[in-house]
Design a protein around this motif. Sequence first.
Motif, mmCIF file in Angstrom:
data_model
loop_
_atom_site.group_PDB
_atom_site.id
_atom_site.type_symbol
_atom_site.label_atom_id
_atom_site.label_comp_id
_atom_site.label_asym_id
_atom_site.label_seq_id
_atom_site.Cartn_x
_atom_site.Cartn_y
_atom_site.Cartn_z
ATOM 1 N N SER A 1 -29.304 22.757 15.247
ATOM 2 C CA SER A 1 -28.321 23.254 16.213
ATOM 3 C C SER A 1 -27.186 23.988 15.517
ATOM 4 O O SER A 1 -26.767 25.073 15.938
ATOM 5 C CB SER A 1 -27.760 22.086 17.034
ATOM 6 N N LYS A 2 -26.707 23.395 14.429
ATOM 7 C CA LYS A 2 -25.623 24.040 13.671
ATOM 8 C C LYS A 2 -26.078 25.368 13.087
ATOM 9 O O LYS A 2 -25.330 26.350 13.085
ATOM 10 C CB LYS A 2 -25.134 23.104 12.562
ATOM 11 N N ASP B 1 -22.391 22.183 17.447
ATOM 12 C CA ASP B 1 -23.567 21.681 18.151
ATOM 13 C C ASP B 1 -23.120 21.069 19.472
ATOM 14 O O ASP B 1 -21.921 20.881 19.726
ATOM 15 C CB ASP B 1 -24.319 20.667 17.293
ATOM 16 N N GLN B 2 -24.080 20.719 20.316
ATOM 17 C CA GLN B 2 -23.759 20.253 21.664
ATOM 18 C C GLN B 2 -22.962 18.957 21.676
ATOM 19 O O GLN B 2 -22.225 18.684 22.627
ATOM 20 C CB GLN B 2 -25.058 20.063 22.456
ATOM 21 N N THR C 1 -29.574 18.015 14.609
ATOM 22 C CA THR C 1 -28.186 18.485 14.544
ATOM 23 C C THR C 1 -28.061 19.679 13.615
ATOM 24 O O THR C 1 -27.389 20.668 13.926
ATOM 25 C CB THR C 1 -27.268 17.350 14.064
ATOM 26 N N THR D 1 -20.610 22.739 9.654
ATOM 27 C CA THR D 1 -21.147 23.901 10.363
ATOM 28 C C THR D 1 -20.626 25.198 9.743
ATOM 29 O O THR D 1 -21.368 26.172 9.589
ATOM 30 C CB THR D 1 -20.809 23.845 11.857
ATOM 31 N N THR E 1 -28.193 10.459 17.021
ATOM 32 C CA THR E 1 -28.673 11.838 16.927
ATOM 33 C C THR E 1 -29.454 12.043 15.638
ATOM 34 O O THR E 1 -29.018 11.623 14.559
ATOM 35 C CB THR E 1 -27.490 12.814 16.969
ATOM 36 N N GLY F 1 -24.800 25.581 19.450
ATOM 37 C CA GLY F 1 -26.201 25.546 19.073
ATOM 38 C C GLY F 1 -26.959 24.442 19.777
ATOM 39 O O GLY F 1 -26.427 23.351 20.008
ATOM 40 N N CYS F 2 -28.200 24.718 20.139
ATOM 41 C CA CYS F 2 -29.057 23.765 20.856
ATOM 42 C C CYS F 2 -30.205 23.311 19.951
ATOM 43 O O CYS F 2 -30.583 24.018 19.017
ATOM 44 C CB CYS F 2 -29.612 24.412 22.119
ATOM 45 N N PRO F 3 -30.771 22.132 20.238
ATOM 46 C CA PRO F 3 -31.841 21.599 19.386
ATOM 47 C C PRO F 3 -33.067 22.486 19.275
ATOM 48 O O PRO F 3 -33.808 22.399 18.289
ATOM 49 C CB PRO F 3 -32.186 20.264 20.060
#
Length: 241
Positions: free
Chosen positions: A10-11, A125-126, A7, A35, A2, A226-228
Motif C-alpha cells: 500500500s505504501k 496507507d489506508q 502495508t 512511507t 495488519t 495506497g490500497c492493498p
Amino acid sequence: MTDPAVTDLSKDAAARAAVALVEPGMRLGLGTGSTAAIFVRRLAQRVQEEGFALRCAATSKATAELATALGLTVEDLDAIGWLDLTIDGADEVDPDLNLIKGGGAAHLREKIVATASDRMVVIADQGKVVDRLGAFHLPVEVIPFGWQATRTLIQRALDRLELTQRPILLRKRADAPLRTDEGNLVLDLALESIPDAEALAAELSAIAGVVEHGLFLNICELAIIGCPDGSVVELRREDMA
C-alpha cells in the motif's frame, strides 16, 4: 493484525503515484518516515532512469542521508528559498485532510518545509485514514529547559479543553529521552480523540517552551492513499487557498 507485506504494498502504491507528480527541475521537499523513505527510493530510481535534475530539501537528517546516498541533490531549505512541492507521510489523516505527524520526531522540520511549499501532498496507507484525529499520540516538541513546567502548562491547557486525565508521555529511545534533530524533547499526548483540533493547536502554540506540535491543519492539499491491491485513492481539499 495488519500484514506488513500488505502495508508495504500500500505504501509503495502511494509512493509510486506521488513520484508521478514530480516534474524535472522542481524544488522538492522530502518527508520523513517509512512511507516517505519508499518515496525517496522510488524518486531516486526515476531520476536515475530519466536523467533530470531536482533541488531537494529534507525534513530530517535521516532523510537527507538516504536521499544523498541514492544520488539526489539535497540542499538547505534557505539555499533553495521556496519549494514547488513537498511530499510526506502522516500518522493520521482526517476527512478534511488535517493531519497528525511526528511519529518520527521530525514534525518541526516537516511543518517548516510543508509551509514553505506551494503544495503539500501526503502519502499513506489506508490504516492512517481516520474519522477524527487523536487515536495516535500527538507529539509536542519542547525545549529541554524547564520541560516539566512546560508539561504542566500543557496539562492545564488540556483541562481547559475538557481533555482531562490524558497521559503526557516523555518519548524515550533506549531508556533515554529522545532528542530531535534540533536537540529538543518530545512529549506525546495520549488524547484518544481531539474534538476541536484548531482550539488545541492554538492552546499548544501559546505555551512558552513548546517549539511545535504535530497538528498539521489546513496545510495538506492532496492525500494519496495506497490500497492493498496496489491501487490508490486520492483525497482532495477543494477549498485550498
